[in-house]
Design a protein around this motif. Structure first.
Motif, short mmCIF file in Angstrom:
data_model
loop_
_atom_site.label_atom_id
_atom_site.label_comp_id
_atom_site.label_asym_id
_atom_site.label_seq_id
_atom_site.Cartn_x
_atom_site.Cartn_y
_atom_site.Cartn_z
N MET A 19 0.83 -1.19 0.00
CA MET A 19 0.00 0.00 0.00
C MET A 19 0.88 1.26 0.00
SD MET A 19 -2.47 1.57 2.91
CE MET A 19 -1.00 1.89 3.86
N GLU A 20 1.89 1.31 0.85
CA GLU A 20 2.77 2.47 0.91
C GLU A 20 3.56 2.64 -0.37
OE1 GLU A 20 3.36 5.03 3.24
OE2 GLU A 20 1.38 4.31 3.81
N TYR A 21 4.00 1.54 -0.95
CA TYR A 21 4.75 1.56 -2.21
C TYR A 21 3.90 2.17 -3.32
CZ TYR A 21 7.83 -0.30 -5.88
OH TYR A 21 8.69 -0.45 -6.94
N VAL A 22 2.63 1.79 -3.36
CA VAL A 22 1.72 2.31 -4.37
C VAL A 22 1.30 3.73 -4.04
CG1 VAL A 22 -0.58 2.02 -5.39
CG2 VAL A 22 0.88 0.04 -5.05
N VAL A 24 2.75 6.27 -2.62
CA VAL A 24 3.70 7.34 -2.93
C VAL A 24 4.09 7.36 -4.40
CG1 VAL A 24 4.60 7.47 -0.60
CG2 VAL A 24 5.70 5.97 -2.24
N GLY A 25 3.52 6.47 -5.21
CA GLY A 25 3.71 6.50 -6.65
C GLY A 25 4.85 5.67 -7.18
N LYS A 26 5.44 4.82 -6.36
CA LYS A 26 6.57 4.01 -6.83
C LYS A 26 6.13 2.91 -7.78
CE LYS A 26 9.58 4.85 -2.92
NZ LYS A 26 10.31 4.24 -1.80
N ALA A 27 4.87 2.55 -7.76
CA ALA A 27 4.37 1.51 -8.66
C ALA A 27 3.78 2.09 -9.93
CB ALA A 27 3.32 0.66 -7.95
N SER A 28 3.87 3.40 -10.09
CA SER A 28 3.28 4.05 -11.26
C SER A 28 3.97 3.57 -12.52
CB SER A 28 3.43 5.56 -11.14
OG SER A 28 2.99 6.20 -12.31
N ALA A 29 3.18 3.23 -13.53
CA ALA A 29 3.71 2.73 -14.79
C ALA A 29 4.56 3.79 -15.50
CB ALA A 29 2.58 2.28 -15.70
N LYS A 30 4.33 5.07 -15.18
CA LYS A 30 5.11 6.14 -15.80
C LYS A 30 6.57 6.10 -15.37
CE LYS A 30 1.33 9.38 -16.39
NZ LYS A 30 0.81 10.69 -16.04
N THR A 37 7.20 -4.27 -14.58
CA THR A 37 8.19 -4.20 -13.50
C THR A 37 7.80 -3.17 -12.45
OG1 THR A 37 9.49 -2.55 -14.69
CG2 THR A 37 10.06 -4.87 -15.05
N CYS A 38 6.52 -2.84 -12.37
CA CYS A 38 6.06 -1.81 -11.45
C CYS A 38 6.20 -2.21 -9.99
CB CYS A 38 4.61 -1.44 -11.74
SG CYS A 38 4.43 -0.59 -13.31
N PHE A 39 6.09 -3.49 -9.70
CA PHE A 39 6.15 -3.96 -8.32
C PHE A 39 7.48 -4.64 -8.05
CE2 PHE A 39 1.60 -3.90 -9.23
CZ PHE A 39 1.14 -3.18 -8.14
N LEU A 40 7.91 -4.57 -6.80
CA LEU A 40 9.10 -5.32 -6.40
C LEU A 40 8.79 -6.81 -6.48
CD1 LEU A 40 10.14 -3.23 -3.27
CD2 LEU A 40 11.11 -3.13 -5.56
N GLU A 64 -0.37 7.84 -8.88
CA GLU A 64 0.87 8.58 -8.72
C GLU A 64 1.01 9.12 -7.30
OE1 GLU A 64 1.68 11.35 -11.83
OE2 GLU A 64 0.79 10.03 -13.31
N TYR A 65 -0.10 9.36 -6.63
CA TYR A 65 -0.07 9.77 -5.22
C TYR A 65 -1.46 9.61 -4.64
CZ TYR A 65 0.35 12.44 -0.96
OH TYR A 65 0.35 12.81 0.35
N LEU A 66 -1.54 9.09 -3.43
CA LEU A 66 -2.80 8.99 -2.71
C LEU A 66 -2.65 9.71 -1.38
CD1 LEU A 66 -4.04 5.29 -3.03
CD2 LEU A 66 -5.13 7.33 -3.91
N PHE A 67 -3.63 10.53 -1.06
CA PHE A 67 -3.64 11.23 0.22
C PHE A 67 -3.88 10.20 1.32
CE2 PHE A 67 -5.49 14.36 3.22
CZ PHE A 67 -4.46 15.28 3.16
#
Length: 106
Positions: A19-22, A24-30, A37-40, A64-67
């Motif tokens: 959840m935290e990885y997604v 903050v936008g680290k899993a964003s396809a961009k 390869t979006c996920f570890l 890309e970011y969730l509040f």
């Protein structure tokens, strides 16, 4: 997101990490050249083990970011208090709002 993964049997700690990885936008396809390869690797294994559906994985890659949910709840609580005072003590709340606006340069 955390609730979805927890309901599917994903361990809480792993679901929180994903959840935290997604969030903050680290899993964003961009951010990734091949979108697969979006996920570890350890996150991908956990998602496959808990049976996450394709729509969920695609949605995670678009974020890309969730509040944070806790901050949203705190803001809603603060807004409810402001509205209560504006309705039940309009003169006093207006004076406080004017003073705050002056102090903050509005």
């Amino acid at each position: 997101m955390l609730d979805y993964l927890a309901c599917r049997g994903c361990p809480y700690e792993t679901a929180f990490e994903i959840m935290e990885y997604v969030r903050v936008g680290k899993a964003s396809a961009k951010r990734h050249t091949p979108p697969d390869t979006c996920f570890l690797p350890q996150h991908w294994d956990a998602l496959q083990a808990c049976g996450a559906e394709d729509w969920f994985l695609e949605s995670c890659q678009k974020i890309e970011y969730l509040f944070p949910r806790g901050h949203g709840a705190a803001m809603a609580d603060c807004l409810a208090r402001l509205v209560w005072y504006a309705i039940h003590a309009p003169k006093e709340s207006e004076a406080v709002f004017k003073k705050a606006a002056e102090q903050n340069g509005f």
